[in-house]
Enzyme design. Structure first.
Site, PDB file in Angstrom:
ATOM      1  N   ARG A  55    -123.561  58.561  23.842  1.00  0.00           N
ATOM      2  CA  ARG A  55    -122.786  59.563  24.877  1.00  0.00           C
ATOM      3  C   ARG A  55    -123.742  59.685  25.985  1.00  0.00           C
ATOM      4  O   ARG A  55    -124.801  59.612  25.841  1.00  0.00           O
ATOM      5  CB  ARG A  55    -122.420  60.831  24.150  1.00  0.00           C
ATOM      6  CG  ARG A  55    -121.637  60.742  22.931  1.00  0.00           C
ATOM      7  CD  ARG A  55    -121.477  62.055  22.216  1.00  0.00           C
ATOM      8  NE  ARG A  55    -120.478  61.989  21.003  1.00  0.00           N
ATOM      9  CZ  ARG A  55    -120.883  61.603  19.799  1.00  0.00           C
ATOM     10  NH1 ARG A  55    -122.261  61.779  19.541  1.00  0.00           N
ATOM     11  NH2 ARG A  55    -119.993  61.541  18.795  1.00  0.00           N
ATOM     12  N   LYS A  80    -123.800  65.695  19.015  1.00  0.00           N
ATOM     13  CA  LYS A  80    -122.549  66.377  18.671  1.00  0.00           C
ATOM     14  C   LYS A  80    -122.486  66.689  17.258  1.00  0.00           C
ATOM     15  O   LYS A  80    -123.295  65.846  16.342  1.00  0.00           O
ATOM     16  CB  LYS A  80    -121.554  65.529  19.041  1.00  0.00           C
ATOM     17  CG  LYS A  80    -120.037  66.079  19.075  1.00  0.00           C
ATOM     18  CD  LYS A  80    -118.981  65.071  19.699  1.00  0.00           C
ATOM     19  CE  LYS A  80    -117.604  65.740  19.604  1.00  0.00           C
ATOM     20  NZ  LYS A  80    -116.746  65.027  20.367  1.00  0.00           N
ATOM     21  N   HIS A 156    -117.856  57.178  29.975  1.00  0.00           N
ATOM     22  CA  HIS A 156    -117.443  57.265  28.610  1.00  0.00           C
ATOM     23  C   HIS A 156    -116.835  56.199  28.018  1.00  0.00           C
ATOM     24  O   HIS A 156    -117.115  55.588  26.698  1.00  0.00           O
ATOM     25  CB  HIS A 156    -116.652  58.506  28.021  1.00  0.00           C
ATOM     26  CG  HIS A 156    -116.533  58.791  26.831  1.00  0.00           C
ATOM     27  ND1 HIS A 156    -117.573  59.299  26.062  1.00  0.00           N
ATOM     28  CD2 HIS A 156    -115.551  58.571  25.762  1.00  0.00           C
ATOM     29  CE1 HIS A 156    -117.232  59.673  24.690  1.00  0.00           C
ATOM     30  NE2 HIS A 156    -116.171  59.235  24.617  1.00  0.00           N
ATOM     31  N   ARG A 159    -118.633  53.333  25.891  1.00  0.00           N
ATOM     32  CA  ARG A 159    -118.959  53.544  24.473  1.00  0.00           C
ATOM     33  C   ARG A 159    -117.801  52.869  23.956  1.00  0.00           C
ATOM     34  O   ARG A 159    -118.027  52.451  22.827  1.00  0.00           O
ATOM     35  CB  ARG A 159    -118.843  55.137  24.472  1.00  0.00           C
ATOM     36  CG  ARG A 159    -119.167  55.589  22.929  1.00  0.00           C
ATOM     37  CD  ARG A 159    -119.336  56.928  23.062  1.00  0.00           C
ATOM     38  NE  ARG A 159    -118.903  57.821  21.599  1.00  0.00           N
ATOM     39  CZ  ARG A 159    -119.884  57.980  20.739  1.00  0.00           C
ATOM     40  NH1 ARG A 159    -121.015  57.459  20.932  1.00  0.00           N
ATOM     41  NH2 ARG A 159    -119.545  58.653  19.804  1.00  0.00           N
ATOM     42  N   HIS A 190    -120.129  59.569  14.967  1.00  0.00           N
ATOM     43  CA  HIS A 190    -118.658  60.201  14.804  1.00  0.00           C
ATOM     44  C   HIS A 190    -118.937  60.913  13.098  1.00  0.00           C
ATOM     45  O   HIS A 190    -119.429  60.684  12.428  1.00  0.00           O
ATOM     46  CB  HIS A 190    -117.727  59.040  14.636  1.00  0.00           C
ATOM     47  CG  HIS A 190    -117.405  58.414  15.780  1.00  0.00           C
ATOM     48  ND1 HIS A 190    -116.956  57.269  15.737  1.00  0.00           N
ATOM     49  CD2 HIS A 190    -117.307  59.236  17.101  1.00  0.00           C
ATOM     50  CE1 HIS A 190    -116.605  57.066  17.268  1.00  0.00           C
ATOM     51  NE2 HIS A 190    -116.754  57.891  17.821  1.00  0.00           N
ATOM     52  N   TYR A 199    -110.649  53.014  17.647  1.00  0.00           N
ATOM     53  CA  TYR A 199    -110.938  51.817  18.713  1.00  0.00           C
ATOM     54  C   TYR A 199    -110.111  50.489  18.139  1.00  0.00           C
ATOM     55  O   TYR A 199    -110.086  49.839  19.029  1.00  0.00           O
ATOM     56  CB  TYR A 199    -112.465  51.478  18.565  1.00  0.00           C
ATOM     57  CG  TYR A 199    -113.397  52.652  18.959  1.00  0.00           C
ATOM     58  CD1 TYR A 199    -113.215  52.990  20.544  1.00  0.00           C
ATOM     59  CD2 TYR A 199    -114.096  53.538  18.301  1.00  0.00           C
ATOM     60  CE1 TYR A 199    -114.047  53.798  21.049  1.00  0.00           C
ATOM     61  CE2 TYR A 199    -115.157  54.596  18.817  1.00  0.00           C
ATOM     62  CZ  TYR A 199    -114.807  54.490  20.246  1.00  0.00           C
ATOM     63  OH  TYR A 199    -115.663  55.708  20.639  1.00  0.00           O
TER      64      TYR A 199
END
Length: 222
Positions: A55, A80, A156, A159, A190, A199
Protein backbone atom coordinates in the site's frame (compact mmCIF):
# COMPACT_ATOMS: atom_id res chain seq x y z
CA UNK A 1 -32.18 2.14 -1.22
CA UNK A 2 -29.23 2.55 1.15
CA UNK A 3 -25.95 3.45 -0.54
CA UNK A 4 -23.79 0.42 -1.19
CA UNK A 5 -20.09 1.25 -1.70
CA UNK A 6 -18.50 -0.43 -4.71
CA UNK A 7 -14.88 -1.25 -5.38
CA UNK A 8 -13.22 0.89 -8.02
CA UNK A 9 -12.46 -1.04 -11.19
CA UNK A 10 -8.68 -1.52 -11.21
CA UNK A 11 -6.44 -0.39 -14.04
CA UNK A 12 -3.99 -3.14 -14.98
CA UNK A 13 -0.75 -1.46 -16.03
CA UNK A 14 1.37 -2.94 -18.77
CA UNK A 15 5.12 -3.34 -18.25
CA UNK A 16 5.73 -0.59 -20.79
CA UNK A 17 3.45 1.83 -18.93
CA UNK A 18 5.30 1.20 -15.67
CA UNK A 19 8.65 1.74 -17.40
CA UNK A 20 7.44 5.02 -18.89
CA UNK A 21 6.18 6.19 -15.51
CA UNK A 22 9.52 5.40 -13.87
CA UNK A 23 11.45 7.13 -16.66
CA UNK A 24 9.23 10.22 -16.32
CA UNK A 25 9.92 10.26 -12.56
CA UNK A 26 13.67 10.27 -13.17
CA UNK A 27 13.28 13.15 -15.63
CA UNK A 28 11.41 15.40 -13.17
CA UNK A 29 12.82 18.91 -12.85
CA UNK A 30 13.73 20.58 -9.56
CA UNK A 31 14.42 24.22 -8.73
CA UNK A 32 16.79 23.98 -5.77
CA UNK A 33 19.74 21.75 -4.92
CA UNK A 34 17.92 20.30 -1.90
CA UNK A 35 15.37 18.87 -4.38
CA UNK A 36 17.99 16.99 -6.38
CA UNK A 37 17.03 13.66 -4.77
CA UNK A 38 13.32 14.07 -5.52
CA UNK A 39 13.35 12.38 -8.97
CA UNK A 40 15.24 9.37 -7.60
CA UNK A 41 12.96 9.12 -4.55
CA UNK A 42 9.83 8.99 -6.72
CA UNK A 43 11.48 6.58 -9.15
CA UNK A 44 12.24 4.17 -6.29
CA UNK A 45 8.87 4.68 -4.59
CA UNK A 46 6.85 3.96 -7.73
CA UNK A 47 9.11 1.07 -8.63
CA UNK A 48 8.79 -0.46 -5.17
CA UNK A 49 4.99 -0.21 -5.31
CA UNK A 50 4.95 -1.97 -8.68
CA UNK A 51 7.05 -4.97 -7.59
CA UNK A 52 5.98 -5.43 -3.97
CA UNK A 53 2.19 -5.01 -3.87
CA UNK A 54 2.56 -2.64 -0.91
CA UNK A 55 0.00 0.00 0.00
CA UNK A 56 1.19 3.56 -0.59
CA UNK A 57 0.89 4.35 3.12
CA UNK A 58 3.06 1.33 3.96
CA UNK A 59 5.81 2.45 1.58
CA UNK A 60 5.76 6.02 2.91
CA UNK A 61 5.96 4.77 6.51
CA UNK A 62 9.11 2.74 5.86
CA UNK A 63 12.09 3.86 7.91
CA UNK A 64 15.70 3.04 7.17
CA UNK A 65 15.67 0.53 10.04
CA UNK A 66 12.89 -1.36 8.23
CA UNK A 67 15.03 -2.04 5.16
CA UNK A 68 17.29 -5.09 5.56
CA UNK A 69 19.03 -5.40 2.21
CA UNK A 70 21.46 -8.05 3.48
CA UNK A 71 18.53 -10.41 4.05
CA UNK A 72 16.37 -8.87 1.32
CA UNK A 73 13.44 -8.13 3.62
CA UNK A 74 11.25 -5.14 4.39
CA UNK A 75 9.48 -4.82 7.74
CA UNK A 76 5.99 -3.30 7.52
CA UNK A 77 5.07 -1.92 10.94
CA UNK A 78 1.61 -1.05 12.18
CA UNK A 79 -0.05 -1.38 8.78
CA UNK A 80 -3.78 -1.72 8.18
CA UNK A 81 -5.53 -3.48 11.08
CA UNK A 82 -2.41 -2.79 13.18
CA UNK A 83 -0.50 -5.76 11.77
CA UNK A 84 3.25 -6.06 11.24
CA UNK A 85 4.63 -8.28 8.49
CA UNK A 86 7.80 -9.09 6.56
CA UNK A 87 8.09 -8.69 2.80
CA UNK A 88 10.87 -10.53 0.92
CA UNK A 89 12.43 -8.59 -1.94
CA UNK A 90 13.99 -9.71 -5.20
CA UNK A 91 17.74 -9.14 -5.53
CA UNK A 92 17.19 -6.61 -8.34
CA UNK A 93 14.91 -4.56 -6.07
CA UNK A 94 17.51 -4.66 -3.28
CA UNK A 95 20.13 -3.38 -5.70
CA UNK A 96 18.02 -0.37 -6.68
CA UNK A 97 17.16 0.43 -3.06
CA UNK A 98 20.80 0.11 -2.01
CA UNK A 99 21.81 2.61 -4.68
CA UNK A 100 19.04 4.98 -3.57
CA UNK A 101 20.08 4.78 0.11
CA UNK A 102 23.70 5.60 -0.81
CA UNK A 103 22.47 8.62 -2.79
CA UNK A 104 20.14 9.57 0.08
CA UNK A 105 22.93 9.45 2.66
CA UNK A 106 25.26 11.46 0.43
CA UNK A 107 22.59 14.04 -0.40
CA UNK A 108 21.58 14.64 3.23
CA UNK A 109 25.07 14.45 4.77
CA UNK A 110 25.35 17.18 7.38
CA UNK A 111 21.61 17.96 7.35
CA UNK A 112 18.91 17.14 9.88
CA UNK A 113 16.75 14.60 8.03
CA UNK A 114 13.93 12.30 9.15
CA UNK A 115 14.57 8.54 9.43
CA UNK A 116 11.97 7.72 6.76
CA UNK A 117 13.21 6.01 3.62
CA UNK A 118 11.43 8.36 1.23
CA UNK A 119 11.82 12.00 2.20
CA UNK A 120 10.77 15.31 0.67
CA UNK A 121 13.03 18.14 -0.44
CA UNK A 122 12.68 19.48 3.10
CA UNK A 123 14.01 16.29 4.66
CA UNK A 124 10.65 15.13 6.02
CA UNK A 125 8.61 12.07 5.14
CA UNK A 126 7.03 12.34 1.70
CA UNK A 127 3.46 13.62 1.95
CA UNK A 128 0.83 11.26 0.53
CA UNK A 129 -1.11 14.10 -1.11
CA UNK A 130 2.08 15.36 -2.81
CA UNK A 131 2.86 11.84 -4.02
CA UNK A 132 -0.59 11.54 -5.58
CA UNK A 133 -0.35 14.97 -7.24
CA UNK A 134 3.04 14.06 -8.66
CA UNK A 135 1.71 10.74 -9.91
CA UNK A 136 -1.25 12.44 -11.61
CA UNK A 137 1.05 14.96 -13.29
CA UNK A 138 3.38 12.23 -14.56
CA UNK A 139 0.39 10.14 -15.69
CA UNK A 140 -0.80 13.02 -17.86
CA UNK A 141 2.72 13.56 -19.15
CA UNK A 142 3.03 9.99 -20.44
CA UNK A 143 -0.57 9.70 -21.65
CA UNK A 144 -2.08 7.50 -18.93
CA UNK A 145 -4.54 10.32 -18.21
CA UNK A 146 -5.93 13.07 -20.39
CA UNK A 147 -4.98 16.64 -19.52
CA UNK A 148 -8.43 17.33 -18.08
CA UNK A 149 -9.26 13.87 -16.70
CA UNK A 150 -10.35 13.80 -13.07
CA UNK A 151 -10.29 9.99 -12.95
CA UNK A 152 -7.91 7.40 -14.27
CA UNK A 153 -5.22 4.90 -13.22
CA UNK A 154 -4.33 5.05 -9.52
CA UNK A 155 -1.19 4.17 -7.62
CA UNK A 156 -3.24 1.60 -5.70
CA UNK A 157 -3.84 -0.23 -8.99
CA UNK A 158 -0.20 -1.36 -8.91
CA UNK A 159 -1.22 -3.54 -5.97
CA UNK A 160 -3.88 -5.16 -8.16
CA UNK A 161 -1.31 -5.80 -10.91
CA UNK A 162 1.05 -7.47 -8.45
CA UNK A 163 -1.70 -9.72 -7.09
CA UNK A 164 -3.13 -10.74 -10.46
CA UNK A 165 0.27 -11.44 -12.00
CA UNK A 166 1.20 -13.61 -9.03
CA UNK A 167 -1.97 -15.63 -9.49
CA UNK A 168 -1.44 -15.91 -13.26
CA UNK A 169 2.10 -17.25 -12.71
CA UNK A 170 0.72 -19.85 -10.32
CA UNK A 171 -1.83 -20.96 -12.90
CA UNK A 172 0.73 -21.08 -15.71
CA UNK A 173 3.23 -23.07 -13.64
CA UNK A 174 0.59 -25.69 -12.79
CA UNK A 175 0.32 -24.75 -9.10
CA UNK A 176 -2.97 -24.60 -7.24
CA UNK A 177 -3.84 -20.90 -6.71
CA UNK A 178 -6.71 -21.77 -4.38
CA UNK A 179 -4.39 -23.50 -1.93
CA UNK A 180 -1.71 -20.82 -2.23
CA UNK A 181 -4.13 -17.91 -1.91
CA UNK A 182 -3.62 -17.58 1.88
CA UNK A 183 0.10 -16.99 1.21
CA UNK A 184 -0.69 -14.10 -1.13
CA UNK A 185 -3.29 -12.81 1.32
CA UNK A 186 -0.74 -12.72 4.14
CA UNK A 187 1.85 -11.08 1.87
CA UNK A 188 -0.59 -8.32 0.91
CA UNK A 189 -1.67 -7.80 4.50
CA UNK A 190 -5.33 -8.67 3.92
CA UNK A 191 -7.48 -9.40 6.96
CA UNK A 192 -9.46 -12.09 5.12
CA UNK A 193 -8.65 -14.38 2.20
CA UNK A 194 -11.95 -13.23 0.64
CA UNK A 195 -10.36 -9.80 0.13
CA UNK A 196 -7.67 -11.45 -1.98
CA UNK A 197 -10.13 -13.65 -3.88
CA UNK A 198 -11.66 -10.51 -5.37
CA UNK A 199 -8.60 -10.26 -7.63
CA UNK A 200 -9.76 -13.41 -9.39
CA UNK A 201 -12.41 -11.37 -11.23
CA UNK A 202 -10.28 -8.25 -11.76
CA UNK A 203 -8.08 -9.50 -14.61
CA UNK A 204 -9.23 -10.86 -18.00
CA UNK A 205 -5.95 -12.79 -18.26
CA UNK A 206 -6.58 -14.38 -14.89
CA UNK A 207 -10.13 -15.32 -15.86
CA UNK A 208 -8.82 -16.96 -19.03
CA UNK A 209 -6.36 -19.05 -17.00
CA UNK A 210 -9.20 -20.05 -14.67
CA UNK A 211 -11.34 -21.09 -17.62
CA UNK A 212 -8.50 -23.13 -19.14
CA UNK A 213 -8.08 -25.01 -15.89
CA UNK A 214 -11.82 -25.62 -15.65
CA UNK A 215 -11.92 -26.87 -19.25
CA UNK A 216 -9.04 -29.28 -18.59
CA UNK A 217 -10.83 -30.52 -15.48
CA UNK A 218 -14.01 -31.35 -17.43
CA UNK A 219 -12.03 -32.91 -20.29
CA UNK A 220 -10.35 -35.28 -17.84
CA UNK A 221 -13.73 -36.24 -16.40
CA UNK A 222 -15.31 -37.02 -19.76
Amino acid sequence: MPFQPKRAHPYLYSDDEVRRLLHAALEMQYRYERGALRPRAFYCLFGLLSVSGMRLSEALNLELRDVDLAEGVLTIRGAKFGKDRLLPLHASTCKVLADYIVRRDRHWAGWDVSPYLFVSSGGRRLDQADVRRTFYALSREIGLRGTSDSHGPRLHDMRHVFATRTLVRWYQSGQDPERRLPILSAYLGHAHVADTQWYLSASPELMRESMRRLERYWENRS
